[in-house]
Enzyme design. Structure first.
Site, PDB file in Angstrom:
ATOM      1  CG  ASP A 161      -1.559  -1.566   1.432  1.00 30.85           C
ATOM      2  OD1 ASP A 161      -2.940  -1.723   1.049  1.00 30.85           O
ATOM      3  OD2 ASP A 161      -1.184  -2.209   2.105  1.00 30.85           O
ATOM      4  CG  HIS A 189      -2.818  -5.553   3.250  1.00 31.16           C
ATOM      5  ND1 HIS A 189      -2.847  -4.218   1.702  1.00 31.16           N
ATOM      6  CD2 HIS A 189      -3.525  -6.639   2.686  1.00 31.16           C
ATOM      7  CE1 HIS A 189      -2.542  -4.424   1.034  1.00 31.16           C
ATOM      8  NE2 HIS A 189      -3.303  -6.303   1.107  1.00 31.16           N
TER       9      HIS A 189
HETATM   10  P1  NAI Z   1      -1.926 -18.537  -4.283  1.00 27.00           P
HETATM   11  O1  NAI Z   1      -2.736 -19.504  -4.162  1.00 27.00           O
HETATM   12  O2  NAI Z   1      -1.010 -18.203  -5.274  1.00 27.00           O
HETATM   13  O3  NAI Z   1      -0.169 -19.099  -3.044  1.00 27.00           O
HETATM   14  C1  NAI Z   1      -0.808 -19.548  -2.497  1.00 27.00           C
HETATM   15  C2  NAI Z   1      -0.070 -20.633  -1.332  1.00 27.00           C
HETATM   16  O4  NAI Z   1      -0.374 -20.590  -0.220  1.00 27.00           O
HETATM   17  C3  NAI Z   1      -0.910 -21.978  -2.507  1.00 27.00           C
HETATM   18  O5  NAI Z   1       0.293 -22.289  -2.909  1.00 27.00           O
HETATM   19  C4  NAI Z   1      -1.565 -22.797  -1.680  1.00 27.00           C
HETATM   20  O6  NAI Z   1      -1.272 -24.008  -0.676  1.00 27.00           O
HETATM   21  C5  NAI Z   1      -0.500 -22.529  -0.213  1.00 27.00           C
HETATM   22  N1  NAI Z   1      -0.980 -22.724   1.485  1.00 27.00           N
HETATM   23  C6  NAI Z   1      -2.168 -22.976   1.795  1.00 27.00           C
HETATM   24  N2  NAI Z   1      -2.544 -22.515   2.935  1.00 27.00           N
HETATM   25  C7  NAI Z   1      -1.396 -23.072   3.153  1.00 27.00           C
HETATM   26  C8  NAI Z   1      -0.840 -23.592   4.910  1.00 27.00           C
HETATM   27  N3  NAI Z   1      -1.754 -23.650   6.054  1.00 27.00           N
HETATM   28  N4  NAI Z   1       0.005 -23.763   4.724  1.00 27.00           N
HETATM   29  C9  NAI Z   1       1.274 -23.627   3.777  1.00 27.00           C
HETATM   30  N5  NAI Z   1       0.624 -23.407   2.407  1.00 27.00           N
HETATM   31  C10 NAI Z   1      -0.299 -22.722   2.473  1.00 27.00           C
HETATM   32  O7  NAI Z   1      -1.462 -17.213  -4.007  1.00 27.00           O
HETATM   33  P2  NAI Z   1      -0.748 -15.708  -3.692  1.00 27.00           P
HETATM   34  O8  NAI Z   1      -1.157 -14.503  -5.114  1.00 27.00           O
HETATM   35  O9  NAI Z   1       1.030 -16.063  -3.804  1.00 27.00           O
HETATM   36  O10 NAI Z   1      -1.178 -14.864  -2.515  1.00 27.00           O
HETATM   37  C11 NAI Z   1      -1.201 -15.241  -0.965  1.00 27.00           C
HETATM   38  C12 NAI Z   1      -2.148 -14.951  -0.388  1.00 27.00           C
HETATM   39  O11 NAI Z   1      -1.042 -13.327  -0.287  1.00 27.00           O
HETATM   40  C13 NAI Z   1      -3.037 -14.220  -0.311  1.00 27.00           C
HETATM   41  O12 NAI Z   1      -3.488 -14.776   0.510  1.00 27.00           O
HETATM   42  C14 NAI Z   1      -3.155 -13.032  -0.903  1.00 27.00           C
HETATM   43  O13 NAI Z   1      -4.496 -12.527  -0.621  1.00 27.00           O
HETATM   44  C15 NAI Z   1      -2.305 -12.832   0.108  1.00 27.00           C
HETATM   45  N6  NAI Z   1      -1.816 -11.109  -0.833  1.00 27.00           N
HETATM   46  C16 NAI Z   1      -0.968 -10.030  -0.039  1.00 27.00           C
HETATM   47  C17 NAI Z   1      -0.683  -8.533   0.012  1.00 27.00           C
HETATM   48  C18 NAI Z   1      -0.697  -7.542   1.013  1.00 27.00           C
HETATM   49  O14 NAI Z   1      -1.011  -6.356   1.003  1.00 27.00           O
HETATM   50  N7  NAI Z   1      -1.079  -8.784   2.880  1.00 27.00           N
HETATM   51  C19 NAI Z   1      -0.621  -8.557  -1.386  1.00 27.00           C
HETATM   52  C20 NAI Z   1      -0.863  -9.827  -2.379  1.00 27.00           C
HETATM   53  C21 NAI Z   1      -1.835 -11.055  -2.101  1.00 27.00           C
END
Ligand code: NAI
Length: 327
Positions: A161, A189
């Site tokens: 952000d 966030h």
């Molecule tokens: P993604 O779905 O591509 O990858 C998430 C991965 O986490 C998947 O491979 C899944 O198998 C794994 N996973 C789920 N539960 C798990 C657990 N308990 N232990 C270990 N691994 C686990 O999602 P992406 O795009 O990589 O995003 C990840 C997170 O980051 C989402 O929650 C998204 O909303 C968040 N995010 C946060 C931002 C921020 O500014 N704080 C910005 C962008 C995304």
């Protein structure tokens, strides 16, 4: 040369993981003289573990001189063993028809387990960054689940952000993003975050005076920064990943190596600063030095800012109430 440090990353086979791991391994996060051991966590699901194997093969094929080891795990107590840094990226996304309460409960399940595992096996100085959404509340849950670790070691990512706000201001003023100082983002966030450029400067000149347009601030700037994630999903068909990974690198690098007196934004547990109740994980302006962050205190909060801060705080308190019975 330095001894390797241990860096745990969860959700390592996901989109953000793919944009993040290679940069950690190349030294962009902890410095070009700091060897790292990657301790990667994914869910036990066969598809996720296979995808993780593929990512590890690619990491090997980069032949990074600073990459001193790579481990694949499906158990948090193994992934977090002795870890010095933990980037908690994996989380449960909101599925179709899923209510907010369901989302909070699903993530509370993940982050209580991971908080307890960190409490049990991580380095006593572990620096934790929660990226997975809802990031502030997930950090809060992990912190509450790790009573033997210092609460201040649990942080949430507001840096994306912050960087989005900096980029919008640079575009508006026709200046270089690197010349902007003293910008911050208060709160959660989420679209309620309050990006605040009242104290910001560009080459010493006030950003607020340069822009001199409160209507643009309230009606264009804040909604653009707040809804940027949704705009990227609409355009790309996927959520922001490279920019999120970049922000995670920025957050951890500044925390570990220092911000040289500059303000950065981190989501950190309040000690009561600015009237934010103690323990709430809130975006604040901080400076960092010697591996510690310090909230910038004594800033004047005007009526407009107080109103914005109250909105984002109310949302966070609602989330904390929503998970209270699960902690
Ligand atoms: P993604 O779905 O591509 O990858 C998430 C991965 O986490 C998947 O491979 C899944 O198998 C794994 N996973 C789920 N539960 C798990 C657990 N308990 N232990 C270990 N691994 C686990 O999602 P992406 O795009 O990589 O995003 C990840 C997170 O980051 C989402 O929650 C998204 O909303 C968040 N995010 C946060 C931002 C921020 O500014 N704080 C910005 C962008 C995304």
């Amino acid at each position: 040369s330095k001894a390797p440090v241990r860096v745990a990353v969860t959700g390592a086979a996901g989109q953000i993981g793919y944009a993040l791991l290679f940069r950690i391994a190349s030294g962009e996060m902890l410095g070009k003289d700091q060897p790292v051991i990657l301790q990667l966590l994914e869910i036990p699901d066969e598809k996720a573990q296979n995808a993780l194997k593929g990512v590890i093969m690619e990491l090997e094929d980069c032949a990074f001189p600073l990459l001193a080891g790579i481990e694949a795990h499906s158990n948090p107590e193994e992934a977090f063993k002795d870890t010095d840094y933990a980037l908690l990226v994996g989380a449960r996304p909101r599925g179709p028809g899923m209510e907010r309460a369901d989302l909070l409960a699903a993530n509370a399940a993940i982050f209580t387990v991971q908080g307890k595992a960190l409490n049990k096996v991580a380095s006593r100085n572990v620096k934790v960054l929660v990226v997975g959404n809802p990031a502030n509340t997930n950090a809060y849950i992990a912190m509450k689940s790790a009573p033997d670790l210092p609460a201040k070691n649990f942080t949430a990512m507001l840096r994306l952000d912050h960087n989005r706000a900096a980029s919008q201001i640079a575009a508006k003023t026709g200046t270089a993003v690197g010349d902007i100082r003293k910008l911050t983002v208060w709160g959660n966030h989420s679209p309620t975050m309050y990006a605040d450029y009242r104290f910001a400067t560009i080459n010493g000149a006030s950003v607020k005076d340069t822009i001199n347009d409160q209507v643009w601030n309230a009606d264009t700037f804040l909604p653009t920064v707040g809804k940027r994630g949704a705009a990227i999903i609409a355009a790309r068909g996927l959520s922001s990943a490279a920019s999120a990974a970049n922000a995670a690198i920025d957050h951890m690098r500044d925390w570990a190596l220092g911000s040289n007196g500059e303000w950065v934004t981190m989501g950190v547990p309040s000690n009561g600063e600015y009237g934010i109740p103690a323990g709430i994980v809130f975006g604040f302006p901080v400076t960092t030095e010697n591996g510690e962050y310090k909230i910038v205190e004594g800033l004047e909060i005007d009526a407009f800012s107080q109103e914005r801060i109250n909105i984002t705080l109310a949302e966070l308190q609602g989330e904390a109430d929503g998970v209270k019975h699960l902690l």
